[in-house]
Motif scaffolding. Sequence first.
Motif, PDB file in Angstrom:
ATOM      1  N   LEU A 296      46.797  32.442  42.920  1.00 41.31           N
ATOM      2  CA  LEU A 296      47.303  31.648  43.695  1.00 41.31           C
ATOM      3  C   LEU A 296      47.072  32.265  45.340  1.00 41.31           C
ATOM      4  CD1 LEU A 296      50.903  31.422  41.960  1.00 41.31           C
ATOM      5  CD2 LEU A 296      48.880  29.840  42.009  1.00 41.31           C
ATOM      6  N   THR A 297      46.992  33.934  45.367  1.00 45.26           N
ATOM      7  CA  THR A 297      46.229  34.166  46.729  1.00 45.26           C
ATOM      8  C   THR A 297      46.211  35.529  46.333  1.00 45.26           C
ATOM      9  OG1 THR A 297      46.875  34.328  49.058  1.00 45.26           O
ATOM     10  CG2 THR A 297      48.719  35.231  47.722  1.00 45.26           C
TER      11      THR A 297
ATOM     12  N   HIS B 246      45.590  43.438  46.337  1.00 42.39           N
ATOM     13  CA  HIS B 246      46.843  42.544  45.544  1.00 42.39           C
ATOM     14  C   HIS B 246      46.442  41.398  45.167  1.00 42.39           C
ATOM     15  CE1 HIS B 246      50.031  44.778  48.013  1.00 42.39           C
ATOM     16  NE2 HIS B 246      49.063  45.218  48.864  1.00 42.39           N
ATOM     17  N   VAL B 247      46.924  40.839  44.112  1.00 39.81           N
ATOM     18  CA  VAL B 247      46.666  39.772  43.676  1.00 39.81           C
ATOM     19  C   VAL B 247      47.860  38.904  43.012  1.00 39.81           C
ATOM     20  CG1 VAL B 247      45.747  40.334  41.559  1.00 39.81           C
ATOM     21  CG2 VAL B 247      44.905  38.287  42.050  1.00 39.81           C
ATOM     22  N   LEU B 248      47.826  37.524  43.290  1.00 44.34           N
ATOM     23  CA  LEU B 248      49.041  36.902  42.771  1.00 44.34           C
ATOM     24  C   LEU B 248      48.672  35.795  41.774  1.00 44.34           C
ATOM     25  CD1 LEU B 248      52.291  36.453  43.131  1.00 44.34           C
ATOM     26  CD2 LEU B 248      51.870  34.516  44.704  1.00 44.34           C
TER      27      LEU B 248
ATOM     28  N   GLY C 273      43.457  35.123  50.456  1.00 46.88           N
ATOM     29  CA  GLY C 273      43.589  33.885  50.041  1.00 46.88           C
ATOM     30  C   GLY C 273      43.783  32.849  50.986  1.00 46.88           C
ATOM     31  N   TYR C 274      44.726  33.307  51.952  1.00 51.82           N
ATOM     32  CA  TYR C 274      45.164  32.282  52.943  1.00 51.82           C
ATOM     33  C   TYR C 274      43.824  31.954  54.031  1.00 51.82           C
ATOM     34  CZ  TYR C 274      47.226  30.344  57.323  1.00 51.82           C
ATOM     35  OH  TYR C 274      47.580  29.749  58.359  1.00 51.82           O
ATOM     36  N   ALA C 275      42.932  33.038  54.283  1.00 53.62           N
ATOM     37  CA  ALA C 275      41.828  32.767  55.095  1.00 53.62           C
ATOM     38  C   ALA C 275      40.751  31.840  54.198  1.00 53.62           C
ATOM     39  CB  ALA C 275      41.147  34.165  55.395  1.00 53.62           C
ATOM     40  N   GLU C 276      40.791  32.220  52.985  1.00 54.34           N
ATOM     41  CA  GLU C 276      39.908  31.363  52.243  1.00 54.34           C
ATOM     42  C   GLU C 276      40.296  29.629  52.184  1.00 54.34           C
ATOM     43  OE1 GLU C 276      37.287  31.968  48.811  1.00 54.34           O
ATOM     44  OE2 GLU C 276      38.192  33.745  48.544  1.00 54.34           O
TER      45      GLU C 276
ATOM     46  N   GLY D  11      45.320  27.078  44.843  1.00 53.40           N
ATOM     47  CA  GLY D  11      46.366  28.152  44.711  1.00 53.40           C
ATOM     48  C   GLY D  11      47.468  28.029  45.728  1.00 53.40           C
ATOM     49  N   LEU D  12      47.238  27.588  47.020  1.00 54.99           N
ATOM     50  CA  LEU D  12      48.166  27.637  48.179  1.00 54.99           C
ATOM     51  C   LEU D  12      49.115  26.145  47.782  1.00 54.99           C
ATOM     52  CD1 LEU D  12      49.118  28.819  50.643  1.00 54.99           C
ATOM     53  CD2 LEU D  12      47.706  27.287  51.901  1.00 54.99           C
TER      54      LEU D  12
END
Length: 334
Positions: A52-53, A62-64, A194-197, A208-209
């Motif tokens: 997810l991120t 970190h990984v969600l 993740g947000y930057a990707e 994921g977002l």
Amino acid sequence: MRTRRTKVSGSHAVYHCMTRTVNGERLFGDREKEILRKMLWQVAEFSGVEILTYCIMSNHFHVLVRVFDGQQVSDVELMRRYKILYPKPTKYQEASAVQMAKTLEAGGEEAACIRQKLRARMGDVSEFMKAVKQRFSVWYNRSHQRYGTLWAERFKSVLVEGKGNPLQTMAAYIDLNPVRAGIVADPKDYRFCGYAEAVAGDPKALAGLVQVWKDYLGQGQSGEAAVSRALKSHRLLIFGKRAAEPCLPEMTRRQALQVLEQEDGCLSKHAILRCRVRYFTDGAIFGSQEFVHGFVGAWQMEKGRKHPPKVNALRGADWGDLSVINSLKRQVFS
């Protein structure tokens, strides 16, 4: 080492996992972070888990992830996933894959054994983290003429309620790691999260977002409209009402900690997410009070505790009804 995880009944569960290098050594530059980023996505696809991120820092990541239970994986899909782990196979690996495919097609006891071994590595957060850490350790040690253990022995994991405010808040906290470290003022400028990707348009990161904000979006939105609203909603959570301004005039961390620890006060959510908050890494079960209450008995049995744990509401901001199991008697904010 395989560690037990509190599990959700039903089709899937969401976990926030975090692991550090031995002694917290800052070993990862841009090249190492890029290799680890690629491995996260590769192993996730093999394991059948959804990222997810995530965020990769110089001494931890970190990984969600959302983990699906009871996956029915065909032989064709097993082979496809297996080959994902070896995008540039050696002649031996290529020959091994061909032989494995033939064995599965022939059936019998040997084929059943192969299926069991591969499927045991899928749909399990501990197996996912184990595979990522092992594969990266091998690459890192070979690339740096290094020997020995790379990671601290265990990884931390928190079971997260997989919808709404708990999921959205956890995702924002993870994406804000480089901001808390003082590397960037805006997480969209840090390529290893993740947000930057997602901002850059990567389909998997965007998916994921959208999943993080799925409940907020509702059933009526899909495609580009869902992506656009998810990006806007995530940014609003990260920056507050003035989300259009990337460099907000925030109070310093020292001032924030004084409000939180010395004055027992409250901050806005986007301000407190710029502090290190142990609820997100050490809270054990993270979600609404109802969600956390539902795991009190399972967590008590897993830990071998004589008395059931209390459900503790988060303090320091208007978190809604967010709660955790671990009371975190030591310092919560730093």
